[in-house]
Design an enzyme around this catalytic site. Structure first.
Site, short mmCIF file in Angstrom:
data_model
loop_
_atom_site.label_atom_id
_atom_site.label_comp_id
_atom_site.label_asym_id
_atom_site.label_seq_id
_atom_site.Cartn_x
_atom_site.Cartn_y
_atom_site.Cartn_z
N ASN A 62 57.89 93.30 8.95
CA ASN A 62 58.83 94.82 8.20
C ASN A 62 59.52 94.60 9.41
O ASN A 62 59.27 95.36 10.38
CB ASN A 62 57.15 96.13 8.39
CG ASN A 62 58.52 97.06 7.87
OD1 ASN A 62 59.54 96.64 7.02
ND2 ASN A 62 57.95 98.34 7.07
N LYS A 120 62.45 96.59 8.89
CA LYS A 120 62.75 98.01 9.45
C LYS A 120 64.28 98.22 8.85
O LYS A 120 64.50 96.54 9.09
CB LYS A 120 62.05 98.85 9.65
CG LYS A 120 60.88 98.89 9.97
CD LYS A 120 59.88 99.34 10.41
CE LYS A 120 58.26 99.98 10.64
NZ LYS A 120 57.47 101.41 10.68
N HIS A 165 55.83 102.30 1.07
CA HIS A 165 55.69 102.07 2.47
C HIS A 165 56.05 103.78 3.13
O HIS A 165 56.60 104.06 1.85
CB HIS A 165 56.98 101.49 3.07
CG HIS A 165 56.55 101.54 4.80
ND1 HIS A 165 56.91 102.54 5.73
CD2 HIS A 165 56.08 100.58 5.62
CE1 HIS A 165 56.18 101.77 6.99
NE2 HIS A 165 56.08 101.23 6.70
N GLU A 186 56.98 105.30 5.54
CA GLU A 186 58.56 105.71 5.65
C GLU A 186 59.05 105.97 4.68
O GLU A 186 60.37 107.18 3.89
CB GLU A 186 59.76 105.22 6.31
CG GLU A 186 58.92 105.12 8.06
CD GLU A 186 59.11 103.55 8.67
OE1 GLU A 186 60.19 102.56 8.80
OE2 GLU A 186 58.39 103.77 9.55
N GLU A 238 48.10 101.68 5.77
CA GLU A 238 49.36 101.99 6.93
C GLU A 238 48.68 102.99 7.08
O GLU A 238 49.74 103.39 6.45
CB GLU A 238 49.96 101.23 6.71
CG GLU A 238 50.75 100.03 6.62
CD GLU A 238 52.07 99.89 6.84
OE1 GLU A 238 51.58 98.96 7.96
OE2 GLU A 238 53.19 100.37 6.64
N GLY A 289 54.27 103.08 13.94
CA GLY A 289 55.28 103.66 15.10
C GLY A 289 55.37 104.04 16.41
O GLY A 289 56.08 104.64 16.87
N SER A 312 51.06 99.95 14.43
CA SER A 312 50.69 100.07 15.95
C SER A 312 50.04 98.29 15.79
O SER A 312 49.30 98.27 17.11
CB SER A 312 50.44 101.15 15.99
OG SER A 312 51.00 101.89 16.73
P1 PGA Z 1 54.55 99.56 13.55
O1 PGA Z 1 54.73 99.31 11.82
O2 PGA Z 1 53.72 98.46 13.93
O3 PGA Z 1 55.53 99.51 14.11
O4 PGA Z 1 53.80 100.41 13.91
C1 PGA Z 1 53.89 99.45 10.72
C2 PGA Z 1 54.73 99.34 9.58
O5 PGA Z 1 55.22 100.40 8.81
O6 PGA Z 1 54.85 98.53 8.37
#
Ligand code: PGA
Length: 248
Positions: free
Chosen positions: A8, A10, A92, A94, A161, A167, A205
């Site tokens: 991803n 982003k 997601h 976010e 998640e 993140g 992460s």
């Molecule tokens: P991250 O993000 O690996 O940077 O924690 C995972 C995600 O948001 O899909």
């Protein structure tokens, strides 16, 4: 079944860097892993062209809940399919947090994706407050229940998640992941026999040094990788960890 490793990106990338990253990944990607690059909308065509002779799949990070029409700024599933996407991330955290997407919106998006022949990667997961309040099962089940009646569970991918692990560099422990993946697997099992094979991923992460132990978990079919997917060496190492745990 091969593990699935989804990148991803982003809202990151520029034309030159995208090409470099994608070519570096393609050059050393292990066999026996299904990898998907979910890239920003403007770069779908660029990455589709680079991936065209490879087995790596293309994905988007969101899709409209509507078909063609007066929805300024939105992108529908047919457009994604036309550009070569085979997957799309929906729900997601976010987007749930920053764009106010509700469980029903996520289900509508997943349904649209399926109707256009895309595989939706449906994200679920609790916030830190919800975890601290002991509401993990309740929240994840509520998010999953919204799919009932709208989405064929046998044709989707589900990603657990936990919001607090995204993140932050703070991955959930294998016990925490294992517990929720088991809950999701159980929820799937109650739906239909065909859904038994619905892949369930973990995201939050995932890094080179924790990928193997996460992928080795019984109910873990792969990972959704944010930050580490932007570094070719790290993404390749995570894919290699997934390939190595395929038969466990
Ligand atoms: P991250 O993000 O690996 O940077 O924690 C995972 C995600 O948001 O899909």
């Amino acid at each position: 079944m091969s593990k699935i490793v989804v990148a991803n990106w982003k809202m990151n990338g520029r034309l030159a860097g995208n090409r470099e990253l994608t070519q570096a990944v393609l050059a050393r990607l292990p066999e026996n892993v299904l990898s998907v690059l979910c890239v920003p909308f403007p770069y779908l065509a660029q990455i589709a062209e680079i991936l065209s002779t490879s087995k790596v799949q293309l994905g988007a990070q969101d899709v409209s809940a509507f078909s063609d029409g007066a929805y300024t700024g939105q992108v529908n599933a047919e457009m994604l399919a036309e550009l070569g996407a085979a997957y799309v991330i929906v729900g997601h955290s976010e987007r749930r947090a920053l764009c106010g997407e509700a469980d029903e919106d996520v289900a509508d998006k997943a349904a649209r994706a399926l109707a256009a022949g895309l595989t939706p990667i449906v994200c679920v997961g609790e916030s830190l407050e919800e975890r601290d309040a002991g509401q993990v099962a309740e929240v994840v089940t509520r998010q999953l229940d919204a799919l009932d009646g709208k989405v064929d569970i046998a044709r989707i991918v589900i990603a657990y998640e936990p919001v607090w692990a995204i993140g932050t560099g703070r991955s959930a422990t294998t016990e925490q992941v294992s517990e929720v993946l088991g809950l999701i697997r159980n929820w799937i099992g109650q739906r239909s026999a065909q859904s038994q094979r619905t892949p369930v991923l973990y995201g939050g992460s995932v890094k080179v040094d924790n990928a193997s132990e996460l992928f080795a978990l019984a109910d873990c079919d792969g990972g959704l990788i944010g930050g580490a997917s932007l570094i070719a060496d790290d993404f390749i190492a995570i894919c290699a960890a997934a390939a190595a745990t395929e038969h466990q």
